[in-house]
Design a protein around this motif. Structure first.
Motif, PDB file in Angstrom:
ATOM      1  N   LEU A  78       0.831  -1.207   0.000  1.00 35.62           N
ATOM      2  CA  LEU A  78       0.000   0.000   0.000  1.00 35.62           C
ATOM      3  C   LEU A  78       0.863   1.254   0.000  1.00 35.62           C
ATOM      4  O   LEU A  78       0.583   2.205  -0.738  1.00 35.62           O
ATOM      5  CB  LEU A  78      -0.930  -0.006   1.214  1.00 35.62           C
ATOM      6  CG  LEU A  78      -1.807   1.239   1.392  1.00 35.62           C
ATOM      7  CD1 LEU A  78      -2.799   1.341   0.243  1.00 35.62           C
ATOM      8  CD2 LEU A  78      -2.525   1.195   2.722  1.00 35.62           C
ATOM      9  N   LEU A  79       1.927   1.266   0.813  1.00 32.00           N
ATOM     10  CA  LEU A  79       2.820   2.431   0.837  1.00 32.00           C
ATOM     11  C   LEU A  79       3.454   2.656  -0.525  1.00 32.00           C
ATOM     12  O   LEU A  79       3.559   3.797  -0.996  1.00 32.00           O
ATOM     13  CB  LEU A  79       3.905   2.243   1.905  1.00 32.00           C
ATOM     14  CG  LEU A  79       3.449   2.435   3.348  1.00 32.00           C
ATOM     15  CD1 LEU A  79       4.579   2.080   4.308  1.00 32.00           C
ATOM     16  CD2 LEU A  79       3.001   3.862   3.575  1.00 32.00           C
ATOM     17  N   GLY A  80       3.889   1.567  -1.167  1.00 26.69           N
ATOM     18  CA  GLY A  80       4.474   1.686  -2.497  1.00 26.69           C
ATOM     19  C   GLY A  80       3.486   2.260  -3.501  1.00 26.69           C
ATOM     20  O   GLY A  80       3.823   3.137  -4.303  1.00 26.69           O
ATOM     21  N   LEU A  81       2.247   1.771  -3.443  1.00 26.23           N
ATOM     22  CA  LEU A  81       1.222   2.267  -4.362  1.00 26.23           C
ATOM     23  C   LEU A  81       0.884   3.733  -4.082  1.00 26.23           C
ATOM     24  O   LEU A  81       0.651   4.518  -5.014  1.00 26.23           O
ATOM     25  CB  LEU A  81      -0.036   1.409  -4.262  1.00 26.23           C
ATOM     26  CG  LEU A  81       0.081  -0.004  -4.831  1.00 26.23           C
ATOM     27  CD1 LEU A  81      -1.177  -0.804  -4.521  1.00 26.23           C
ATOM     28  CD2 LEU A  81       0.360   0.024  -6.313  1.00 26.23           C
ATOM     29  N   GLU A  82       0.865   4.112  -2.796  1.00 26.37           N
ATOM     30  CA  GLU A  82       0.583   5.512  -2.459  1.00 26.37           C
ATOM     31  C   GLU A  82       1.703   6.423  -2.964  1.00 26.37           C
ATOM     32  O   GLU A  82       1.440   7.511  -3.484  1.00 26.37           O
ATOM     33  CB  GLU A  82       0.419   5.669  -0.952  1.00 26.37           C
ATOM     34  CG  GLU A  82      -0.907   5.149  -0.434  1.00 26.37           C
ATOM     35  CD  GLU A  82      -1.002   5.202   1.079  1.00 26.37           C
ATOM     36  OE1 GLU A  82       0.034   5.409   1.748  1.00 26.37           O
ATOM     37  OE2 GLU A  82      -2.123   5.013   1.593  1.00 26.37           O
ATOM     38  N   ARG A  83       2.952   5.979  -2.824  1.00 29.49           N
ATOM     39  CA  ARG A  83       4.071   6.781  -3.342  1.00 29.49           C
ATOM     40  C   ARG A  83       3.981   6.941  -4.854  1.00 29.49           C
ATOM     41  O   ARG A  83       4.196   8.021  -5.389  1.00 29.49           O
ATOM     42  CB  ARG A  83       5.404   6.119  -2.971  1.00 29.49           C
ATOM     43  CG  ARG A  83       5.779   6.283  -1.535  1.00 29.49           C
ATOM     44  CD  ARG A  83       7.162   5.710  -1.268  1.00 29.49           C
ATOM     45  NE  ARG A  83       7.346   5.530   0.146  1.00 29.49           N
ATOM     46  CZ  ARG A  83       7.735   4.422   0.732  1.00 29.49           C
ATOM     47  NH1 ARG A  83       8.018   3.364  -0.002  1.00 29.49           N
ATOM     48  NH2 ARG A  83       7.877   4.350   2.032  1.00 29.49           N
ATOM     49  N   GLU A  84       3.683   5.849  -5.529  1.00 27.87           N
ATOM     50  CA  GLU A  84       3.563   5.891  -6.989  1.00 27.87           C
ATOM     51  C   GLU A  84       2.416   6.808  -7.409  1.00 27.87           C
ATOM     52  O   GLU A  84       2.547   7.601  -8.344  1.00 27.87           O
ATOM     53  CB  GLU A  84       3.323   4.477  -7.517  1.00 27.87           C
ATOM     54  CG  GLU A  84       3.297   4.376  -9.016  1.00 27.87           C
ATOM     55  CD  GLU A  84       3.120   2.948  -9.492  1.00 27.87           C
ATOM     56  OE1 GLU A  84       2.620   2.783 -10.622  1.00 27.87           O
ATOM     57  OE2 GLU A  84       3.467   2.012  -8.761  1.00 27.87           O
ATOM     58  N   ALA A  85       1.295   6.728  -6.694  1.00 29.92           N
ATOM     59  CA  ALA A  85       0.147   7.573  -7.017  1.00 29.92           C
ATOM     60  C   ALA A  85       0.473   9.043  -6.794  1.00 29.92           C
ATOM     61  O   ALA A  85       0.104   9.903  -7.606  1.00 29.92           O
ATOM     62  CB  ALA A  85      -1.061   7.167  -6.174  1.00 29.92           C
ATOM     63  N   SER A  86       1.180   9.355  -5.710  1.00 31.53           N
ATOM     64  CA  SER A  86       1.526  10.762  -5.458  1.00 31.53           C
ATOM     65  C   SER A  86       2.504  11.271  -6.505  1.00 31.53           C
ATOM     66  O   SER A  86       2.416  12.423  -6.942  1.00 31.53           O
ATOM     67  CB  SER A  86       2.095  10.941  -4.050  1.00 31.53           C
ATOM     68  OG  SER A  86       3.361  10.324  -3.937  1.00 31.53           O
ATOM     69  N   ALA A  87       3.447  10.421  -6.937  1.00 31.93           N
ATOM     70  CA  ALA A  87       4.386  10.835  -7.986  1.00 31.93           C
ATOM     71  C   ALA A  87       3.641  11.115  -9.293  1.00 31.93           C
ATOM     72  O   ALA A  87       3.911  12.111  -9.976  1.00 31.93           O
ATOM     73  CB  ALA A  87       5.456   9.764  -8.200  1.00 31.93           C
ATOM     74  N   LEU A  88       2.694  10.257  -9.639  1.00 31.55           N
ATOM     75  CA  LEU A  88       1.904  10.472 -10.851  1.00 31.55           C
ATOM     76  C   LEU A  88       1.040  11.722 -10.734  1.00 31.55           C
ATOM     77  O   LEU A  88       0.895  12.485 -11.695  1.00 31.55           O
ATOM     78  CB  LEU A  88       1.034   9.252 -11.141  1.00 31.55           C
ATOM     79  CG  LEU A  88       1.769   8.007 -11.618  1.00 31.55           C
ATOM     80  CD1 LEU A  88       0.806   6.829 -11.697  1.00 31.55           C
ATOM     81  CD2 LEU A  88       2.444   8.232 -12.943  1.00 31.55           C
ATOM     82  N   HIS A  89       0.497  11.945  -9.549  1.00 31.96           N
ATOM     83  CA  HIS A  89      -0.328  13.134  -9.320  1.00 31.96           C
ATOM     84  C   HIS A  89       0.518  14.403  -9.474  1.00 31.96           C
ATOM     85  O   HIS A  89       0.082  15.375 -10.102  1.00 31.96           O
ATOM     86  CB  HIS A  89      -0.961  13.061  -7.933  1.00 31.96           C
ATOM     87  CG  HIS A  89      -1.937  14.147  -7.650  1.00 31.96           C
ATOM     88  ND1 HIS A  89      -3.122  14.269  -8.339  1.00 31.96           N
ATOM     89  CD2 HIS A  89      -1.894  15.174  -6.772  1.00 31.96           C
ATOM     90  CE1 HIS A  89      -3.771  15.331  -7.883  1.00 31.96           C
ATOM     91  NE2 HIS A  89      -3.052  15.895  -6.932  1.00 31.96           N
TER      92      HIS A  89
END
Length: 155
Positions: A78-89
């Protein structure tokens, strides 16, 4: 793979319950048959009950440890996905360095294209004027030559 492990765990728990039920029945049957106080049979019965509780505790602890590991793995995911989502955002908003660089390069390309289009338009206009001048010079040369012939014939 996760479901397969869960079904194995469920089957193991069912076997453990069955084993516990049999041990409990054996314990009760030995207790019913006793009329006189027999300390050795009471100790055996007590020992069997303690072992049964210890086995249940160990199985529950092992299951809890497995679930804890699974929760930790999913939290990491989940942390990895949240980091990836914030980078894309950030990329979509244009607030990180790469996005800013891309926007700057896009603006520079647009300015260069506009400059090139203006230069090409100016070149086209010059070619058109040059073509008209050559055409007009031929026309004027023929007109002047006719006038000079007329003048010479008048003389």
């Amino acid at each position: 793979a996760c479901r397969r492990n869960k079904t194995k765990e469920i089957a193991a728990m069912a076997r453990a319950r069955k084993r516990d039920a049999i041990a409990c029945q054996n314990q009760r049957s030995t207790q019913r048959g006793m009329n006189a106080v027999d300390t050795s049979s009471q100790l055996r019965s007590l020992d069997a009950g303690v072992k049964l509780c210890a086995r249940k505790f160990n199985e529950a602890k092992a299951l809890a440890d497995k679930l804890d590991e699974e929760v930790k793995a999913r939290c990491d995911e989940l942390l990895g996905l949240e980091r990836e989502a914030s980078a894309l955002h950030e990329m979509l908003e244009g607030s990180n360095d790469d996005a800013k660089r891309i926007l700057d390069l896009t603006a520079e390309i647009e300015r260069t294209n506009e400059s090139s289009e203006r230069i090409l338009l100016y070149r086209h206009q010059l070619n058109y004027i040059h073509h008209r001048v050559r055409k007009n010079s031929v026309v004027w040369d023929s007109h002047i030559s006719e006038m000079s012939q007329t003048l010479s014939s008048l003389k």
